[in-house]
Design a protein around this motif. Structure first.
Motif, mmCIF file in Angstrom:
data_model
loop_
_atom_site.group_PDB
_atom_site.id
_atom_site.type_symbol
_atom_site.label_atom_id
_atom_site.label_comp_id
_atom_site.label_asym_id
_atom_site.label_seq_id
_atom_site.Cartn_x
_atom_site.Cartn_y
_atom_site.Cartn_z
ATOM 1 N N ILE A 1 -8.761 62.580 16.736
ATOM 2 C CA ILE A 1 -8.768 61.397 15.871
ATOM 3 C C ILE A 1 -10.052 61.334 15.056
ATOM 4 O O ILE A 1 -11.145 61.528 15.589
ATOM 5 C CB ILE A 1 -8.648 60.089 16.708
ATOM 6 C CG1 ILE A 1 -7.411 60.155 17.617
ATOM 7 C CG2 ILE A 1 -8.589 58.883 15.805
ATOM 8 C CD1 ILE A 1 -6.101 60.217 16.878
ATOM 9 N N TRP A 2 -9.911 61.036 13.780
ATOM 10 C CA TRP A 2 -11.056 60.788 12.906
ATOM 11 C C TRP A 2 -11.178 59.285 12.689
ATOM 12 O O TRP A 2 -10.161 58.596 12.560
ATOM 13 C CB TRP A 2 -10.887 61.472 11.571
ATOM 14 C CG TRP A 2 -11.241 62.924 11.574
ATOM 15 C CD1 TRP A 2 -12.409 63.508 11.174
ATOM 16 C CD2 TRP A 2 -10.409 64.009 12.017
ATOM 17 N NE1 TRP A 2 -12.359 64.865 11.334
ATOM 18 C CE2 TRP A 2 -11.144 65.210 11.847
ATOM 19 C CE3 TRP A 2 -9.119 64.094 12.536
ATOM 20 C CZ2 TRP A 2 -10.639 66.453 12.190
ATOM 21 C CZ3 TRP A 2 -8.600 65.323 12.867
ATOM 22 C CH2 TRP A 2 -9.356 66.497 12.704
ATOM 23 N N CYS B 1 -0.414 62.083 14.088
ATOM 24 C CA CYS B 1 -0.452 60.759 14.704
ATOM 25 C C CYS B 1 -1.494 59.934 13.952
ATOM 26 O O CYS B 1 -2.272 60.479 13.166
ATOM 27 C CB CYS B 1 -0.777 60.861 16.191
ATOM 28 S SG CYS B 1 -2.349 61.658 16.577
ATOM 29 N N PRO B 2 -1.508 58.617 14.116
ATOM 30 C CA PRO B 2 -2.429 57.781 13.342
ATOM 31 C C PRO B 2 -3.873 58.250 13.449
ATOM 32 O O PRO B 2 -4.421 58.350 14.537
ATOM 33 C CB PRO B 2 -2.241 56.391 13.961
ATOM 34 C CG PRO B 2 -0.847 56.406 14.498
ATOM 35 C CD PRO B 2 -0.636 57.812 14.983
ATOM 36 N N GLY B 3 -4.463 58.586 12.310
ATOM 37 C CA GLY B 3 -5.860 59.001 12.278
ATOM 38 C C GLY B 3 -6.103 60.462 12.546
ATOM 39 O O GLY B 3 -7.250 60.901 12.564
ATOM 40 N N GLY B 4 -5.044 61.253 12.765
ATOM 41 C CA GLY B 4 -5.273 62.662 13.054
ATOM 42 C C GLY B 4 -4.014 63.381 13.474
ATOM 43 O O GLY B 4 -2.948 63.194 12.892
ATOM 44 N N ALA C 1 -5.051 63.771 21.617
ATOM 45 C CA ALA C 1 -5.103 63.406 20.197
ATOM 46 C C ALA C 1 -6.494 63.679 19.640
ATOM 47 O O ALA C 1 -7.508 63.320 20.264
ATOM 48 C CB ALA C 1 -4.742 61.944 20.006
ATOM 49 N N CYS D 1 -1.887 65.267 17.183
ATOM 50 C CA CYS D 1 -1.861 65.274 18.633
ATOM 51 C C CYS D 1 -0.893 66.318 19.152
ATOM 52 O O CYS D 1 -0.029 66.816 18.425
ATOM 53 C CB CYS D 1 -1.500 63.886 19.174
ATOM 54 S SG CYS D 1 0.105 63.298 18.653
ATOM 55 N N ALA E 1 -15.028 64.071 14.790
ATOM 56 C CA ALA E 1 -13.826 63.444 15.348
ATOM 57 C C ALA E 1 -14.045 63.179 16.832
ATOM 58 O O ALA E 1 -15.089 63.511 17.396
ATOM 59 C CB ALA E 1 -12.616 64.347 15.129
#
Length: 267
Positions: free
Chosen positions: A265-266, A195-198, A263, A200, A247
């Motif tokens: 996410i970074w 998923c966006p940025g990482g 999720a 999920c 993250a």
């Protein structure tokens, strides 16, 4: 003038020297010389951190004593049933319950050790490259697999490589996976994907009551939809390990159906 400044300083030193090792109360700044007030403020901050760590240790010890007592008592009772009953079906049922209790106790001990390790070593490890798809496949293969639950790992994760602490990433993914499995109904599906940025994971469980979303990462918090095998530590460990990775963990109810979306996410 120097003598007048030293007298209150001696009083502060005497207050600290007269304490025992359990006294973490803040030192009063009222009579301290202005020059040493930043040092005393720093000491008070340190005392606060030590007291917080001790409180966490007491909570973990009390929780472990309570949670371990129940399955151990159950193990003993089921073993006594298996030994005493002449009925083969009753013996088999008791032995199966023993296996369930052993699995839950093993998981609890493993999570307590992981929590203690994360708190004892807050510094990030040297990053290395991790193949996310292979790590997830290993976690799914070795983890709990209740009948009727399907686990999908999307193709977009097979080529995803991340630079980070492998142990911390393993802790995040394993605890997120186990948390999803715990709340899955028979016939449900767990989906891991990018998923966006990482990355999920989505499950098809009952979701989280909105009023509990802000508390799900608290240690020992199990909530309204708690499972029989839950310990209330999985999301705490996942959140701490995510921080170690640099993250953040975002957990929310799915918008398309019942279930949870977690999720990592970074950025």
């Amino acid at each position: 003038s120097l003598g007048r400044g030293l007298r209150p300083l001696h009083a502060v030193a005497g207050e600290i020297a007269g304490r025992d090792g359990e006294d973490m109360r803040p030192i009063s700044l009222a009579e301290a010389p202005r020059e040493v007030r930043p040092l005393i403020a720093a000491l008070n901050g340190l005392f606060g951190k030590v007291e917080t760590a001790r409180r966490h240790e007491r909570d973990v010890t009390a929780f472990a004593a309570h949670e371990l007592r129940t399955p151990l008592a159950g193990l003993k009772a089921q073993a006594q049933i298996a030994l005493a009953s002449p009925d083969a079906a009753i013996r088999e049922g008791a032995l199966r319950q023993i296996l369930v209790s052993v699995d839950r106790t093993t998981r609890l001990v493993r999570q307590l050790l992981a929590l203690a390790k994360l708190e004892a070593a807050p510094q990030k490890a040297a990053p290395s490259e991790i193949e996310v798809g292979a790590l997830l496949a290993d976690i799914v293969h070795q983890g709990p697999a209740p009948q009727g639950v399907r686990v999908d790992i999307a193709d977009d994760l097979s080529g995803l490589r991340l630079a980070g602490d492998p142990e911390a990433l393993h802790l995040v993914l394993r605890n997120l996976h186990e948390n999803a499995v715990e709340h899955m109904p028979a016939g449900g599906r767990i989906t891991w994907r990018a998923c966006p940025g990482g990355l999920c994971v989505e499950d098809e469980g009952p979701g989280i009551p909105p009023e509990e979303l802000g508390r799900i990462a608290e240690r020992f918090f199990r909530g309204r939809h708690k499972s029989a095998s839950g310990t209330g530590l999985g999301l705490t460990i996942a959140t701490m390990a995510a921080t170690r990775l640099g993250a953040r963990l975002v957990i929310e109810n799915r918008a398309d159906r019942s279930g949870v979306r977690a999720a990592l996410i970074w950025g």
